[in-house]
Design an enzyme around this catalytic site. Structure first.
Site, mmCIF file in Angstrom:
data_model
loop_
_atom_site.group_PDB
_atom_site.id
_atom_site.type_symbol
_atom_site.label_atom_id
_atom_site.label_comp_id
_atom_site.label_asym_id
_atom_site.label_seq_id
_atom_site.Cartn_x
_atom_site.Cartn_y
_atom_site.Cartn_z
ATOM 1 N N ARG A 206 -28.678 -33.060 91.198
ATOM 2 C CA ARG A 206 -30.091 -32.669 91.310
ATOM 3 C C ARG A 206 -30.265 -31.647 92.429
ATOM 4 N NH1 ARG A 206 -35.165 -36.565 93.063
ATOM 5 N NH2 ARG A 206 -36.812 -35.468 91.975
ATOM 6 N N ASP A 486 -39.429 -41.838 99.827
ATOM 7 C CA ASP A 486 -38.830 -40.507 99.849
ATOM 8 C C ASP A 486 -39.926 -39.459 99.818
ATOM 9 O OD1 ASP A 486 -39.791 -40.576 97.268
ATOM 10 O OD2 ASP A 486 -37.845 -40.481 96.292
#
Length: 589
Positions: A206, A486
């Site tokens: 990613r 996050d």
């Protein structure tokens, strides 16, 4: 003087001046390894490449630098960045223009009439390779710069690992080098006590999203796009081997806002395959639909990537935050307390997930759900309660027709795999066509009912401040109240606080309005409680200074007149963040 200023004057003792001086001294002390950079630049110049600048490696990362930033790799990367520089510039211009149009006209997005023929035509995406056919459980937010967690993920039974340079990762120069290096080691079977790459969970790489740049590499006098650096270096070093081992190269693509951005990624994939001698369609990518505008273009996104597609993924927090990003100044789009009123059962989110599943299965590709952020506690009773909570939530997604989803805690992998074995035993649910789904633009844009709670306000402030504090110490995520937090949860947290201040929302059941002063008071209280809490380690003055800096940055973000588009971009460009990490590297030519 507000409460935060009182705490600041109390906690910032003269010793912190010594801390700042020591940082300046550290800059000089760390400048012992510029030879690697000089050697690279000299070799590039000999090869005729004179428009590239690369920062020296931080101390302790010389081997990483020499392995990854070879002249050949840098030349490939520079060529990639030059080739697509204009396209990337146009992408950012389109985003700005679209935002201005939405603001000025008050218009709302809808399904494009110009691309109706694509939505109505009979076409399928190219079938995925063997190792992507079962996508039941991926481990999410696995930053490869966290070596211990990355190795633990590689040893797990998960189908895949979201090898994350985005939401769960902080892109300091040392973290970038360590993350790329650990991927390199894993693919070349150089990590000890880890399965060989063809037997380990599939790496779903990613790269950073388009809002991020790389400060440490310049091409033609410009900082290069973060996603191109991540994608380019990883493809150069591991792409061919992953393809040979039938284990990649596979990607997650973050924060794509429409089909033209998918078209750009498809061009990048095709160019890279040609440069590296890979067959067309070797690269596969799952697009994370994290933006309300992209929801109206999901079929077009799949069409653009039809030779390279690994399906679509739906989440919750980045997606919900995108409503504030695009329509936050409109009172009709005030999101209520996310902890109490925003979940995947709400009409706007359920409609989005149902439509994504229907579209993916119509086009012959995987539809995957978001990540369970729950952490398993040590206590057995509490652990069973968390497992039941996670399983209950994810079982709803299985019943809806998803082909897989993510968890953060490795301990949840087998539990979730058992859910698939019991309730959806095939490798995927492509046969679940969801013909019952009839979603309109109004369904996707319907805001949930509900208000603002004091608990929700304090939770959002806590998550936002503590995420910024984590970034200032080079961490992309942190643990809080039994969950991993996050940039996605930080994004929705600061977005809601900004929106509630702007629209002077009331705390439900009271006459108290959410104002800047109220938020300042709450931030000050959080700082005091956090510094004194036994659950956190803020005993040293540098750590206290960092927390106070994070509190100031959070207050600045949520009280700005214009909404900052991405919290990570704001932080990455922050002088506080740059100063916090600049001593690692000698910053001169």
């Amino acid at each position: 003087m507000n409460r935060l200023e009182v705490y600041k004057s109390h906690f910032l003792s003269p010793a912190l001046s010594n801390f700042r001086s020591s940082k300046i001294a550290l800059k000089g002390a760390a400048n012992t390894n510029v030879d690697d950079r000089k050697n690279l630049m000299k070799e590039l110049e000999r090869l005729g490449v004179k428009d590239v600048e690369v920062e020296a490696p931080p101390m302790g990362y010389e081997e990483h630098f020499r392995t990854l930033l070879t002249p050949e790799a840098v030349i490939f990367l520079a060529d990639l960045c030059r080739t697509f520089d204009r396209d990337v510039h146009q992408l950012h211009q389109r985003r700005l223009i679209r935002k201005v149009q939405l603001d000025q006209t008050g218009a709302l997005p809808d399904f494009h009439p110009d691309s109706a023929s694509i939505r109505q035509a009979d076409w399928k995406v190219k079938p995925v390779p063997r190792r992507l056919q079962c996508r039941h459980v991926d481990l999410g937010d696995v930053s490869p710069s966290n070596t211990e967690h990355f190795v633990k993920a590689l040893r797990s039974t998960a189908q895949g690992i979201q090898t994350d340079f985005d939401d769960g990762h902080c892109p300091t120069w040392s973290n970038q080098l360590l993350g790329w290096y650990n991927v390199y080691l894993s693919v070349h079977n150089l990590l000890p006590d880890v399965p060989c790459i063809e037997k380990a969970p599939v790496l779903m790489l990613r790269p950073r999203a388009w809002n991020m740049v790389e400060h440490s590499i310049l091409v033609a006098g410009q900082e290069v796009p973060g996603p191109l650096v991540d994608f380019g270096l990883l493809m150069f070093h591991v792409g061919q081997r992953l393809f040979k081992m039938e284990s990649g190269p596979y990607f997650y693509l973050s924060k794509v806002e429409g089909f033209l951005e998918a078209r750009l990624w498809d061009k990048i994939f095709t160019w890279t395959e040609q440069k590296l001698g890979l067959p067309h369609g070797s690269i596969k990518a799952c697009v994370l639909i994290e933006n309300i505008l992209a929801t109206f273009e999901m079929e077009e996104i799949l069409y653009e990537l039809r030779d390279h597609s690994a399906g679509l993924n739906c989440g919750i927090w980045d997606y919900s935050a995108s409503f504030v990003n695009k329509f936050g100044h409109r009172k009709d789009f005030v999101l209520p307390d996310r902890s109490k009123y925003v979940n995947m059962d709400r009409h706007f989110l359920k409609s989005y997930m149902d439509l994504l599943i229907q579209i993916c299965h119509k086009r012959g590709c995987h539809a995957t759900g978001g990540m369970s952020a729950l952490l398993l506690p040590d206590d057995w009773v509490a652990r069973q309660q968390v497992i039941e909570r996670a399983a209950s939530s994810k079982l709803k997604e299985i019943h809806a027709g998803v082909d897989g989803f993510m968890v953060y805690d490795v301990g949840l992998v087998k539990v979730m795999q058992e859910l698939f074995k019991r309730f959806a035993p095939g490798v995927n649910q492509n046969g679940v066509k969801r013909m019952d789904v009839k979603v309109t633009a109004g369904d996707l844009l319907r805001m949930p009912a509900g208000g603002v709670t004091e608990e929700g306000l304090l939770h959002n402030i806590s998550v936002g401040v503590l995420f910024i504090e984590a970034w200032l110490r080079g961490k992309g995520h942190f643990y809080y109240k039994g969950c991993v937090e996050d940039s996605a949860t930080a994004e929705i947290s600061r977005s809601q606080v900004w929106q509630w201040i702007k629209h002077q929302a009331y705390i439900e059941g009271t006459t108290v309005k959410v104002t800047r002063h109220l938020v300042q008071e709450a931030i000050g209280k959080l700082v005091q409680q956090t510094m004194l809490s036994p659950h956190f380690d803020f005993n040293s003055e540098p750590s206290r200074h960092r927390l106070l800096a994070a509190a100031e940055i959070f207050e600045e973000i949520v009280t700005k007149r214009d909404f900052p588009a991405f919290v990570t971009t704001y932080l990455y460009e922050s002088r506080t963040f740059l100063n916090a990490h600049s001593y690692h590297v000698k910053r001169h030519v």
